[in-house]
Design a protein around this motif. Structure first.
Motif, PDB file in Angstrom:
ATOM      1  N   ALA A 102       0.857  -1.190   0.000  1.00  0.00           N
ATOM      2  CA  ALA A 102       0.000   0.000   0.000  1.00  0.00           C
ATOM      3  C   ALA A 102       0.893   1.241   0.000  1.00  0.00           C
ATOM      4  N   ILE A 103       0.458   2.269  -0.748  1.00  0.00           N
ATOM      5  CA  ILE A 103       1.260   3.485  -0.872  1.00  0.00           C
ATOM      6  C   ILE A 103       0.400   4.730  -0.679  1.00  0.00           C
ATOM      7  N   PHE A 104       0.864   5.620   0.198  1.00  0.00           N
ATOM      8  CA  PHE A 104       0.336   6.982   0.289  1.00  0.00           C
ATOM      9  C   PHE A 104       1.414   7.871  -0.328  1.00  0.00           C
ATOM     10  N   ALA A 105       1.040   8.670  -1.323  1.00  0.00           N
ATOM     11  CA  ALA A 105       2.102   9.333  -2.087  1.00  0.00           C
ATOM     12  C   ALA A 105       1.874  10.816  -2.314  1.00  0.00           C
ATOM     13  N   LEU A 132       5.371   7.909   0.447  1.00  0.00           N
ATOM     14  CA  LEU A 132       6.405   8.401  -0.463  1.00  0.00           C
ATOM     15  C   LEU A 132       6.184   9.873  -0.804  1.00  0.00           C
ATOM     16  N   GLY A 133       7.048  10.726  -0.273  1.00  0.00           N
ATOM     17  CA  GLY A 133       6.988  12.145  -0.614  1.00  0.00           C
ATOM     18  C   GLY A 133       5.751  12.862  -0.132  1.00  0.00           C
ATOM     19  N   ILE A 134       5.181  12.440   0.992  1.00  0.00           N
ATOM     20  CA  ILE A 134       3.991  13.120   1.512  1.00  0.00           C
ATOM     21  C   ILE A 134       4.386  14.503   2.014  1.00  0.00           C
ATOM     22  N   GLY A 135       3.407  15.444   2.037  1.00  0.00           N
ATOM     23  CA  GLY A 135       3.818  16.791   2.376  1.00  0.00           C
ATOM     24  C   GLY A 135       2.761  17.690   2.956  1.00  0.00           C
ATOM     25  N   LYS A 157       6.916   0.759   6.444  1.00  0.00           N
ATOM     26  CA  LYS A 157       8.239   0.314   6.020  1.00  0.00           C
ATOM     27  C   LYS A 157       9.151   1.488   5.692  1.00  0.00           C
ATOM     28  N   LEU A 158       8.549   2.570   5.175  1.00  0.00           N
ATOM     29  CA  LEU A 158       9.334   3.730   4.780  1.00  0.00           C
ATOM     30  C   LEU A 158       8.435   4.954   4.741  1.00  0.00           C
ATOM     31  N   ILE A 159       8.951   6.087   5.228  1.00  0.00           N
ATOM     32  CA  ILE A 159       8.239   7.362   5.155  1.00  0.00           C
ATOM     33  C   ILE A 159       9.202   8.405   4.613  1.00  0.00           C
ATOM     34  N   THR A 160       8.878   8.973   3.466  1.00  0.00           N
ATOM     35  CA  THR A 160       9.640  10.113   2.958  1.00  0.00           C
ATOM     36  C   THR A 160       8.683  11.289   2.815  1.00  0.00           C
TER      37      THR A 160
END
Length: 360
Positions: A102-105, A132-135, A157-160
């Protein structure tokens, strides 16, 4: 074996969201190859609610009754509660165990009421999740978010993040700053050697909330764009269907580019050698193609374009100063900036690949 990837986005709402999604898909294809099945969680207000209906009759259901005695029929309008949707996106009653990632982008809308079903599904099925790249994080609103958001973030797993403010907001979750995936939306790019045609991104305050801009920005465009149009070969770019009528009225003799399909914007932007405007992800799509951008900063989301190496100006910057800036690109030539963008894109793609491979 194919991988089912659920991506939070909007469809036929804001093409910027779809530019971000294209970037995410390109990242995953670099990692997994052509075995990605993209599935969207469509958070569009038309699908998940949250916007005022333009036509009140959309809240009603029309039924037709036949009177057996008089052999006549009559139509009846009934108020109905709309539940569920039929578009080609994830349904809440689907089997979540069939989702692999699952991806929040890339968007400021990475939590909130419309996304709660996705968060609950992720938690219930224990799906590996990437942000990925949330802002554009709002600390006040985030503090009021449903507790399930915190639980999913903790297990992510990863937050950018695409800006430093959101990186700080999510420090406890080990978030890392990295440009928005929209930078990776285009599969190819080119070296811009000279400025022959300029793309002016149109925007107005008269469209629906979420797709509009401030009145101050719109007024500034009305002051600035005519002076640019006088001097250069330009086209206007509309991202939203409701902009076209007003753009035609305000700039009656200017070419206007638009498409219902977000993928077409790769070709739309690729016809320009320099892009100027206040749409964050218009600048991002241009950057993905190797085309320099001038961003008119107007709200908290504008810092995203730092990740697109944009040249920034403020609302109210004098017309003369903007013309001088454009002339710098024309005279000095944009090769250096374009080359810098292409190298930056390669670097950011590799950073995403490394982080995902090391964490998933």
């Amino acid at each position: 074996m194919r991988i089912n990837v659920l991506i939070s986005t909007t469809r036929q709402w804001n093409p910027g969201d779809e530019f971000i999604m294209l970037g995410c898909i390109n990242i995953l294809k670099q990692i997994y190859g052509d075995v990605i099945n993209p599935i969207i969680f469509n958070r569009s207000p038309d699908i998940r609610g949250g916007s005022k209906l333009r036509n009140k009759t959309q809240r009603m259901n029309y039924t037709y009754e036949w009177d057996k005695k008089t052999f006549k029929g009559k139509g009846i309008l009934q108020d109905v509660l709309r539940i569920g949707h039929y578009d080609n996106s994830y349904k809440d009653d689907m089997n979540a165990e069939n989702i692999d990632i699952a991806i929040f982008a890339g968007s400021p809308e990475w939590y909130g009421r419309r996304l709660l079903p996705m968060y609950r599904m992720i938690e219930q099925a224990d799906i590996p999740t990437l942000f990925l790249g949330i802002g554009a994080g709002d600390s006040t609103a985030f503090e009021k978010a449903n507790p399930v958001v915190n639980r999913v973030l903790q297990k992510a797993k990863l937050i950018t993040t695409r800006d430093l403010v959101t990186e700080e907001l999510l420090e406890q979750y080990h978030a890392k700053y990295l440009p928005c995936p929209a930078l990776l939306a285009a599969q190819s790019n080119r070296l811009v050697e000279k400025v022959e045609k300029i793309g002016l991104i149109y925007a107005t305050d008269r469209t629906l909330k979420g797709n509009n801009v401030s009145g101050d920005l719109h007024k500034y465009l009305l002051k600035l764009y005519p002076e640019i149009i006088k001097r250069y070969d330009v086209s206007l770019i509309c991202h939203y269907i409701d902009e076209i009528d007003q753009a035609k009225k305000e700039f009656p003799n200017t070419d206007i580019c638009y498409s219902y399909d977000a993928r077409d914007y790769t070709d739309i932007y690729n016809q320009f050698d320099l892009v100027l405007g206040g749409r964050v992800h218009g600048i991002g799509m241009a950057a993905s193609l190797g085309i320099p951008g001038i961003m008119i900063k107007h709200d908290s989301r504008s810092s995203t374009t730092d990740g697109f190496l944009a040249t920034n100006i403020e609302i109210g910057t004098s017309v003369e100063k903007v013309i001088n800036l454009i002339e710098m690109f024309v005279r000095v030539k944009p090769v250096e900036k374009s080359h810098q963008l292409i190298e930056h894109k390669i670097k950011v793609m590799q950073q995403y690949i490394t982080l995902i491979c090391n964490n998933v």
